[in-house]
Design a protein around this motif. Structure first.
Motif, PDB file in Angstrom:
ATOM      1  N   THR A  73      -4.443  97.144  40.353  1.00  0.00           N
ATOM      2  CA  THR A  73      -3.135  97.163  39.268  1.00  0.00           C
ATOM      3  C   THR A  73      -2.645  98.731  39.166  1.00  0.00           C
ATOM      4  O   THR A  73      -1.566  99.056  39.187  1.00  0.00           O
ATOM      5  CB  THR A  73      -3.629  96.687  37.887  1.00  0.00           C
TER       6      THR A  73
ATOM      7  N   THR B 183       1.013  99.543  40.442  1.00  0.00           N
ATOM      8  CA  THR B 183       1.937 100.213  39.415  1.00  0.00           C
ATOM      9  C   THR B 183       2.366 101.657  39.897  1.00  0.00           C
ATOM     10  O   THR B 183       3.513 102.193  39.916  1.00  0.00           O
ATOM     11  CB  THR B 183       1.395 100.479  37.931  1.00  0.00           C
TER      12      THR B 183
ATOM     13  N   THR C 160       6.078 102.996  41.220  1.00  0.00           N
ATOM     14  CA  THR C 160       6.813 104.079  40.598  1.00  0.00           C
ATOM     15  C   THR C 160       7.400 104.939  41.675  1.00  0.00           C
ATOM     16  O   THR C 160       8.553 105.657  41.674  1.00  0.00           O
ATOM     17  CB  THR C 160       5.974 104.783  39.480  1.00  0.00           C
TER      18      THR C 160
ATOM     19  N   TYR D 268      18.476  97.904  38.875  1.00  0.00           N
ATOM     20  CA  TYR D 268      17.051  98.246  38.962  1.00  0.00           C
ATOM     21  C   TYR D 268      16.563  99.702  38.870  1.00  0.00           C
ATOM     22  O   TYR D 268      16.824 100.691  39.529  1.00  0.00           O
ATOM     23  CB  TYR D 268      16.436  97.830  40.250  1.00  0.00           C
TER      24      TYR D 268
ATOM     25  N   GLY E  73      11.974 101.778  35.259  1.00  0.00           N
ATOM     26  CA  GLY E  73      11.115 101.089  34.241  1.00  0.00           C
ATOM     27  C   GLY E  73      10.786  99.804  34.925  1.00  0.00           C
ATOM     28  O   GLY E  73      10.037  98.830  34.667  1.00  0.00           O
ATOM     29  N   ASP E  74      12.083  99.093  35.641  1.00  0.00           N
ATOM     30  CA  ASP E  74      11.817  97.731  36.353  1.00  0.00           C
ATOM     31  C   ASP E  74      10.673  98.016  37.590  1.00  0.00           C
ATOM     32  O   ASP E  74      10.002  96.953  37.913  1.00  0.00           O
ATOM     33  CB  ASP E  74      13.103  97.526  36.938  1.00  0.00           C
ATOM     34  N   TYR E  75      10.916  99.151  38.424  1.00  0.00           N
ATOM     35  CA  TYR E  75       9.991  99.167  39.370  1.00  0.00           C
ATOM     36  C   TYR E  75       8.682  99.150  38.950  1.00  0.00           C
ATOM     37  O   TYR E  75       7.292  98.743  39.203  1.00  0.00           O
ATOM     38  CB  TYR E  75      10.179 100.324  40.062  1.00  0.00           C
ATOM     39  N   ALA E  76       8.191  99.896  37.730  1.00  0.00           N
ATOM     40  CA  ALA E  76       6.907 100.167  37.139  1.00  0.00           C
ATOM     41  C   ALA E  76       6.472  98.711  36.707  1.00  0.00           C
ATOM     42  O   ALA E  76       5.030  98.349  36.828  1.00  0.00           O
ATOM     43  CB  ALA E  76       6.724 101.204  36.096  1.00  0.00           C
ATOM     44  N   ALA E  77       7.325  97.988  35.969  1.00  0.00           N
ATOM     45  CA  ALA E  77       6.879  96.632  35.302  1.00  0.00           C
ATOM     46  C   ALA E  77       6.622  95.649  36.529  1.00  0.00           C
ATOM     47  O   ALA E  77       5.779  94.943  36.578  1.00  0.00           O
ATOM     48  CB  ALA E  77       8.035  96.142  34.420  1.00  0.00           C
ATOM     49  N   ALA E  78       7.368  95.731  37.672  1.00  0.00           N
ATOM     50  CA  ALA E  78       7.237  94.944  38.756  1.00  0.00           C
ATOM     51  C   ALA E  78       5.886  95.301  39.145  1.00  0.00           C
ATOM     52  O   ALA E  78       5.206  94.306  39.771  1.00  0.00           O
ATOM     53  CB  ALA E  78       8.246  94.975  39.619  1.00  0.00           C
TER      54      ALA E  78
ATOM     55  N   LEU F  71       3.417  96.445  37.874  1.00  0.00           N
ATOM     56  CA  LEU F  71       2.336  95.889  36.920  1.00  0.00           C
ATOM     57  C   LEU F  71       2.021  94.381  36.944  1.00  0.00           C
ATOM     58  O   LEU F  71       1.043  93.969  36.880  1.00  0.00           O
ATOM     59  CB  LEU F  71       2.504  96.418  35.467  1.00  0.00           C
ATOM     60  N   GLU F  72       3.215  93.800  37.019  1.00  0.00           N
ATOM     61  CA  GLU F  72       3.468  92.237  37.214  1.00  0.00           C
ATOM     62  C   GLU F  72       2.524  92.064  38.619  1.00  0.00           C
ATOM     63  O   GLU F  72       1.972  91.034  38.582  1.00  0.00           O
ATOM     64  CB  GLU F  72       4.969  92.024  37.239  1.00  0.00           C
TER      65      GLU F  72
END
Length: 190
Positions: free
Chosen positions: A44, A48, A52, A130, A133-138, A140-141
């Motif tokens: 993870t 993440t 980023t 995109y 934040g979207d990159y980091a969230a993806a 983490l997802e």
């Protein structure tokens, strides 16, 4: 729905590519609760942090040299690998030998590089909407998808390796059939 796609992708990539190289991170992680926790946390972190960094690579890399994207991603993962090993060494010298195996197994996992390309593909489909934040969230997802995949395997690991399963089918063949069935069930939710 991206989580389901990532789950299926991670299962297939980890089983096919990692097994072909002689190791399977999911099987190592499924072998015990301690292995699962440590491996999932490290993967993870890599997905993440790598995602980023991929944001900046994707924004700075001109489209004329987009073929260098793979090389840049690998360099970023290599730098993160060295930084994490260094941090683990200085933070916990007595446990370094024990902890470094999780870093090694996690960084050389196709889930990490696959996540960066998946996120890049999503970003190119969505255009300029995109952001970081979207990159980091993806990322983490994707790490959460790995954790879910490992949990699913942990449940079945002991039963599929028990003496009740025929010896020719025990282990990896039984796990492939199990994952195929689970993947079809998850895919049907789409």
């Amino acid at each position: 729905m991206f989580l389901i796609n990532d789950l299926i992708t991670l299962l297939a990539a980890n089983l096919i590519l990692s097994r072909a190289l002689g190791t399977s991170t999911l099987f190592i992680a499924a072998g015990g609760r301690k292995n699962l926790t440590a491996t999932a946390c490290v993967i993870t972190f890599f997905t993440t942090a790598g995602s980023t960094a991929a944001y900046f690579i994707d924004k700075m890399l001109p489209s004329a040299v987009s073929d260098l994207r793979l090389l840049m991603y690998i360099i970023v993962i290599g730098v993160l690998y060295v930084l994490l090993l260094t941090a683990v060494y200085y933070i916990s010298r007595p446990r370094f030998e024990e902890l470094r195996k999780y870093v090694h197994v996690s960084v050389f996992n196709c889930a990490v590089i696959g996540t960066l390309f998946t996120i890049n593909e999503r970003a190119s489909m969505n255009g300029s909407s995109y952001d970081l934040g979207d990159y980091a969230a993806a990322g983490l997802e994707a790490g959460a998808g790995f954790i879910i995949s490992a949990l699913i395997l942990t449940v079945a690991y002991r039963k599929l390796n028990s003496s009740k399963v025929p010896s020719a089918f025990r282990g990896f063949p039984a796990m492939l059939v199990y994952l195929g069935i689970i993947s079809m069930a998850v895919y049907s939710l789409k």
